[in-house]
Design an enzyme around this catalytic site. Structure first.
Site, PDB file in Angstrom:
ATOM      1  N   TYR A  67     -27.328 -33.002  26.125  1.00 20.97           N
ATOM      2  CA  TYR A  67     -28.542 -33.340  25.623  1.00 20.97           C
ATOM      3  C   TYR A  67     -28.264 -34.915  25.048  1.00 20.97           C
ATOM      4  O   TYR A  67     -27.420 -35.020  24.068  1.00 20.97           O
ATOM      5  CB  TYR A  67     -29.327 -32.742  24.628  1.00 20.97           C
ATOM      6  CG  TYR A  67     -30.035 -31.336  25.287  1.00 20.97           C
ATOM      7  CD1 TYR A  67     -29.947 -31.423  26.577  1.00 20.97           C
ATOM      8  CD2 TYR A  67     -30.685 -30.381  24.651  1.00 20.97           C
ATOM      9  CE1 TYR A  67     -30.598 -30.084  27.323  1.00 20.97           C
ATOM     10  CE2 TYR A  67     -31.066 -29.493  25.189  1.00 20.97           C
ATOM     11  CZ  TYR A  67     -31.220 -29.059  26.585  1.00 20.97           C
ATOM     12  OH  TYR A  67     -31.477 -27.881  26.952  1.00 20.97           O
TER      13      TYR A  67
ATOM     14  N   LEU B 269     -46.040 -27.954  27.856  1.00 17.94           N
ATOM     15  CA  LEU B 269     -47.287 -28.630  28.220  1.00 17.94           C
ATOM     16  C   LEU B 269     -47.053 -29.454  29.622  1.00 17.94           C
ATOM     17  O   LEU B 269     -47.685 -30.682  29.778  1.00 17.94           O
ATOM     18  CB  LEU B 269     -47.567 -29.766  27.267  1.00 17.94           C
ATOM     19  CG  LEU B 269     -48.178 -29.178  25.924  1.00 17.94           C
ATOM     20  CD1 LEU B 269     -48.398 -30.101  24.770  1.00 17.94           C
ATOM     21  CD2 LEU B 269     -49.418 -28.281  26.066  1.00 17.94           C
ATOM     22  N   ALA B 270     -45.902 -29.067  30.390  1.00 16.19           N
ATOM     23  CA  ALA B 270     -45.571 -29.556  31.474  1.00 16.19           C
ATOM     24  C   ALA B 270     -45.130 -31.079  31.519  1.00 16.19           C
ATOM     25  O   ALA B 270     -45.474 -31.924  32.327  1.00 16.19           O
ATOM     26  CB  ALA B 270     -46.628 -29.197  32.697  1.00 16.19           C
TER      27      ALA B 270
END
Length: 299
Positions: free
Chosen positions: A54, A213-214
């Site tokens: 990340y 939340l896509a």
């Protein structure tokens, strides 16, 4: 914020988890990360999800530096991290192509690096990020068990495993798998159809819903399905006196899922946390599912 068990084998986590999977570019500063971490802690989110990759392999160390300076106790935090996906990056010149590696050497090396970067003696949940079809799974399982016995990791999890992959790894392990991170939101409900959610529940686990939340598409996309879903969410938002994004989170919570927050937008984080407090009516839940699938009155 009351903590909940991620599975019947533990551990307890906050009912929303913050993950650093979308961090990149100019956001990769200690100042920005400290702001987000502080907000999460203020809102009762004490569970943070990392991976070695990340932020271009930088997020774990930034987080560790922040925690080193803070008064928060390590035992008050729950830390996830993962390894298994290798991405080309200037800091990893040996990687010329994205590939998977869950070999003994790679797992062991990754755990040691994560412990050092996160400034901790143990990882609450270590996850295999994807299943590497080339690794010796018996060796992989033995490595995970030994790391757990040593106290360096306390629980084992997986990311984006299909039902068959989940079953396959479990067959080599003595310890339970406590979490499977899957993409699940109103624009991607495939986990309801392919058996992932059913199998996770069969194993007495809660789905860890990535991109709840896509990745902002529910709010920002002008495509047909997101527009239809957003219109339904806004209608229900008026009923529940809540932001439409909060209603989208309530849809996941009704399913028993734990949203894995990835946004850096602080208002959106508030919206997600507010959604944890909404008790969505059963028919409202199905109305949103119908909007997602284009069924019933939404076809």
């Amino acid at each position: 914020m009351e903590k909940i068990y991620v599975s019947d084998s533990g551990p307890k986590v906050s009912p929303a988890v913050y993950g650093f999977y979308d961090w990149s570019g100019n956001d990769l500063t200690e100042e920005k990360m400290e702001s987000i971490v502080n907000l999460c802690l203020e809102l009762g989110i004490n569970t943070f999800d990392h991976a070695d990759t990340y932020g271009g392999y930088a997020c774990e160390e930034l987080f560790g530096n922040i925690i080193r300076r803070k008064s928060v106790k390590r035992e008050d935090l729950v830390l996830f991290t993962k390894a298994g996906v290798n991405l080309p990056h200037v800091s990893r010149p040996e990687y010329r192509i994205k590939h998977y590696d869950t070999s003994r050497d790679h797992i062991t090396h990754s755990v040691e690096n994560s412990l050092r970067k996160l400034n901790t003696d143990y990882i609450d949940v270590f996850l295999l990020n994807q299943l590497d079809p080339l690794s010796n799974l018996e060796e992989t399982a033995v490595t995970l068990e030994r790391l757990k016995e040593s106290g360096k990791i306390r629980n084992i999890g997986v990311v984006n495993f299909s039902v068959f992959q989940h079953q396959l790894l479990s067959s080599f392990l003595r310890s339970p798998i406590v979490t499977n991170h899957i993409e699940l939101n109103l624009l991607n409900t495939s986990a309801l159809d392919n058996g992932q959610v059913d199998y996770i529940k069969q194993k007495f686990m809660r789905p860890l819903a990535t991109s709840p939340l896509a990745s902002g598409r529910i709010a920002d996309s002008n495509e047909k399905i997101p527009l239809r879903v957003r219109a339904t969410l806004e209608s229900l938002g008026a009923k529940y006196n809540a932001n439409f994004e909060s209603v989208a989170i309530a849809w996941l919570v009704k399913l028993g899922a734990i949203p894995l927050i990835g946004t850096l937008n602080e208002q959106r984080i508030h919206n997600i946390v507010n959604g944890l407090r909404i008790s969505l009516d059963r028919q409202d839940w199905y109305e949103l599912l119908a909007a997602s699938k284009g069924e019933g009155k939404f076809s």
